[in-house]
Design a protein around this motif. Structure first.
Motif, PDB file in Angstrom:
ATOM      1  N   UNK A  28       0.829  -1.213   0.000  1.00 47.96           N
ATOM      2  CA  UNK A  28       0.000   0.000   0.000  1.00 47.96           C
ATOM      3  C   UNK A  28       0.864   1.265   0.000  1.00 47.96           C
ATOM      4  N   UNK A  29       1.987   1.229   0.672  1.00 47.06           N
ATOM      5  CA  UNK A  29       2.904   2.382   0.660  1.00 47.06           C
ATOM      6  C   UNK A  29       3.418   2.604  -0.760  1.00 47.06           C
ATOM      7  N   UNK A  30       3.783   1.525  -1.443  1.00 50.69           N
ATOM      8  CA  UNK A  30       4.230   1.662  -2.831  1.00 50.69           C
ATOM      9  C   UNK A  30       3.101   2.247  -3.676  1.00 50.69           C
ATOM     10  N   UNK A  31       1.899   1.701  -3.538  1.00 44.86           N
ATOM     11  CA  UNK A  31       0.761   2.182  -4.329  1.00 44.86           C
ATOM     12  C   UNK A  31       0.499   3.665  -4.059  1.00 44.86           C
ATOM     13  N   UNK A  32       0.535   4.055  -2.801  1.00 41.40           N
ATOM     14  CA  UNK A  32       0.295   5.462  -2.469  1.00 41.40           C
ATOM     15  C   UNK A  32       1.338   6.362  -3.118  1.00 41.40           C
ATOM     16  N   UNK A  33       2.599   5.978  -3.016  1.00 44.13           N
ATOM     17  CA  UNK A  33       3.658   6.794  -3.617  1.00 44.13           C
ATOM     18  C   UNK A  33       3.527   6.861  -5.128  1.00 44.13           C
ATOM     19  N   UNK A  34       3.040   5.804  -5.746  1.00 43.36           N
ATOM     20  CA  UNK A  34       2.848   5.843  -7.195  1.00 43.36           C
ATOM     21  C   UNK A  34       1.694   6.775  -7.577  1.00 43.36           C
ATOM     22  N   UNK A  35       0.681   6.905  -6.699  1.00 45.42           N
ATOM     23  CA  UNK A  35      -0.370   7.895  -6.992  1.00 45.42           C
ATOM     24  C   UNK A  35       0.201   9.309  -6.903  1.00 45.42           C
ATOM     25  N   UNK A  36       1.140   9.513  -6.000  1.00 44.76           N
ATOM     26  CA  UNK A  36       1.819  10.818  -5.903  1.00 44.76           C
ATOM     27  C   UNK A  36       2.641  11.064  -7.173  1.00 44.76           C
ATOM     28  N   UNK A  37       3.261  10.026  -7.701  1.00 45.80           N
ATOM     29  CA  UNK A  37       4.016  10.157  -8.955  1.00 45.80           C
ATOM     30  C   UNK A  37       3.098  10.595 -10.080  1.00 45.80           C
ATOM     31  N   UNK A  38       1.921  10.003 -10.150  1.00 46.59           N
ATOM     32  CA  UNK A  38       0.953  10.388 -11.180  1.00 46.59           C
ATOM     33  C   UNK A  38       0.591  11.859 -11.031  1.00 46.59           C
ATOM     34  N   UNK A  39       0.313  12.287  -9.823  1.00 48.04           N
ATOM     35  CA  UNK A  39      -0.025  13.699  -9.596  1.00 48.04           C
ATOM     36  C   UNK A  39       1.119  14.600 -10.025  1.00 48.04           C
ATOM     37  N   UNK A  40       2.326  14.199  -9.714  1.00 50.38           N
ATOM     38  CA  UNK A  40       3.496  14.996 -10.075  1.00 50.38           C
ATOM     39  C   UNK A  40       3.596  15.169 -11.589  1.00 50.38           C
ATOM     40  N   UNK A  41       3.363  14.102 -12.314  1.00 52.54           N
ATOM     41  CA  UNK A  41       3.432  14.161 -13.777  1.00 52.54           C
ATOM     42  C   UNK A  41       2.291  14.996 -14.343  1.00 52.54           C
ATOM     43  N   UNK A  42       1.085  14.741 -13.871  1.00 50.43           N
ATOM     44  CA  UNK A  42      -0.099  15.410 -14.417  1.00 50.43           C
ATOM     45  C   UNK A  42      -0.108  16.908 -14.114  1.00 50.43           C
ATOM     46  N   UNK A  43       0.330  17.291 -12.927  1.00 50.88           N
ATOM     47  CA  UNK A  43       0.291  18.702 -12.555  1.00 50.88           C
ATOM     48  C   UNK A  43       1.496  19.485 -13.046  1.00 50.88           C
ATOM     49  N   UNK A  44       2.420  18.809 -13.704  1.00 48.94           N
ATOM     50  CA  UNK A  44       3.616  19.470 -14.228  1.00 48.94           C
ATOM     51  C   UNK A  44       3.472  19.618 -15.742  1.00 48.94           C
ATOM     52  N   UNK A  45       2.419  20.366 -16.150  1.00 49.99           N
ATOM     53  CA  UNK A  45       2.097  20.525 -17.576  1.00 49.99           C
ATOM     54  C   UNK A  45       3.214  21.273 -18.295  1.00 49.99           C
TER      55      UNK A  45
END
Length: 147
Positions: free
Chosen positions: A54-71
């Motif tokens: 779950x820690x890995x999964x949570x951090x990967x959702x943060x990675x997605x946010x980082x990519x998406x919000x860095x237009x």
């Protein structure tokens, strides 16, 4: 040195999180000993393995946010997002309490995610997530080495 040792020396390395202190010091992330972490992971009980995943999964959702919000989002970013999403899909399927995977199969999943992360450019997030997961579940906390 045998062939296996040479392969380990040239294999790409995962790194834990970089630490930035209030005084401005920045300590780069330390290499993650993946073999040791996965061995320790396989000896955890089911609840601790779930927490790790779950820690890995949570951090990967943060990675997605980082990519998406860095237009703007590039084609390479879209490919990276696809593979992060695939990793999340696999992680969430293996922690289903009604159909648990074996500890060995879960460790192999983590290994596969690591390999994909190097191939598709999200290894910095995977390295951070595995280091944090290990530190929180296996007792594998390592002191931050100041330079």
């Amino acid at each position: 040195m045998n062939t296996n040792d040479a392969a380990k020396e040239t294999a790409p390395k995962l790194y834990g999180p970089t630490v930035e202190y209030a005084d401005g010091r920045v300590v780069p992330g330390q290499p993650v000993n993946v073999e040791r972490v996965l061995t320790q992971f396989e000896h955890l009980d089911a609840d601790a393995r779930s927490a790790f995943l779950c820690i890995i999964a949570h951090d990967l959702t943060v990675a997605i946010r980082s990519i998406v919000f860095d237009a703007p989002i590039t084609e390479a970013d879209l490919d990276r997002l696809k593979w992060i999403n695939e990793s999340l899909h696999r992680l969430t399927s293996c922690i289903n309490p009604h159909k648990r995977w074996s500890a060995h199969d879960e460790a192999m999943l983590i290994r596969g995610i690591i390999e994909n992360s190097f191939e598709h450019g999200f290894d910095r997030w995977v390295g951070r997530s595995i280091a944090v997961a290990a530190g929180n579940t296996t007792g594998a906390k390592q002191p931050v080495k100041a330079k």
